[in-house]
Write a protein that holds these residues in place. Sequence first.
Motif, short mmCIF file in Angstrom:
data_model
loop_
_atom_site.label_atom_id
_atom_site.label_comp_id
_atom_site.label_asym_id
_atom_site.label_seq_id
_atom_site.Cartn_x
_atom_site.Cartn_y
_atom_site.Cartn_z
N ASN A 1 1.58 -48.69 32.12
CA ASN A 1 2.30 -47.90 33.12
C ASN A 1 3.80 -47.83 32.84
O ASN A 1 4.49 -46.98 33.38
N VAL B 1 8.80 -45.24 34.07
CA VAL B 1 7.43 -45.28 34.55
C VAL B 1 6.69 -44.18 33.81
O VAL B 1 7.06 -43.02 33.87
N LEU C 1 0.94 -46.43 40.11
CA LEU C 1 1.08 -47.65 39.34
C LEU C 1 -0.14 -48.55 39.47
O LEU C 1 -0.37 -49.41 38.62
N SER C 2 -0.92 -48.37 40.52
CA SER C 2 -2.13 -49.18 40.69
C SER C 2 -3.16 -48.36 41.44
O SER C 2 -2.83 -47.37 42.09
N ASN D 1 -3.08 -56.67 41.15
CA ASN D 1 -2.34 -55.51 40.65
C ASN D 1 -0.87 -55.82 40.48
O ASN D 1 -0.24 -55.37 39.53
N ARG D 2 -0.30 -56.62 41.38
CA ARG D 2 1.09 -57.04 41.22
C ARG D 2 1.26 -57.83 39.93
O ARG D 2 2.20 -57.60 39.16
N ARG E 1 -0.60 -57.65 37.23
CA ARG E 1 -0.77 -56.73 36.10
C ARG E 1 0.51 -55.94 35.88
O ARG E 1 0.96 -55.76 34.74
N LEU E 2 1.14 -55.49 36.97
CA LEU E 2 2.38 -54.73 36.85
C LEU E 2 3.51 -55.60 36.29
O LEU E 2 4.29 -55.15 35.44
#
Length: 70
Positions: free
Chosen positions: A11, A25, A30-31, A43-44, A46-47
């Motif tokens: 991302n 970006v 983003l998720s 997801n946080r 992963r980001l």
Amino acid sequence: MENEVRKTLGNFGFEDDIYGLSFVVEREPLSPGCLTEGEIDANRARLKDGIDAAAERMKRALRNRSSIVF
């Protein structure tokens, strides 16, 4: 014309131009949609991993840029 390079990593990516290196970006959203706290946390994480990986690539690009003799 300025030389712009865009590197993609999931991302997140970065651009390298005459003004420096910038996070960008690359893909939205983003998720995926989150329905539980566990999905939000996953997801946080992963980001955060993605932005950390982009930062490491930016640092390498900056070091390579600094080694170029004009």
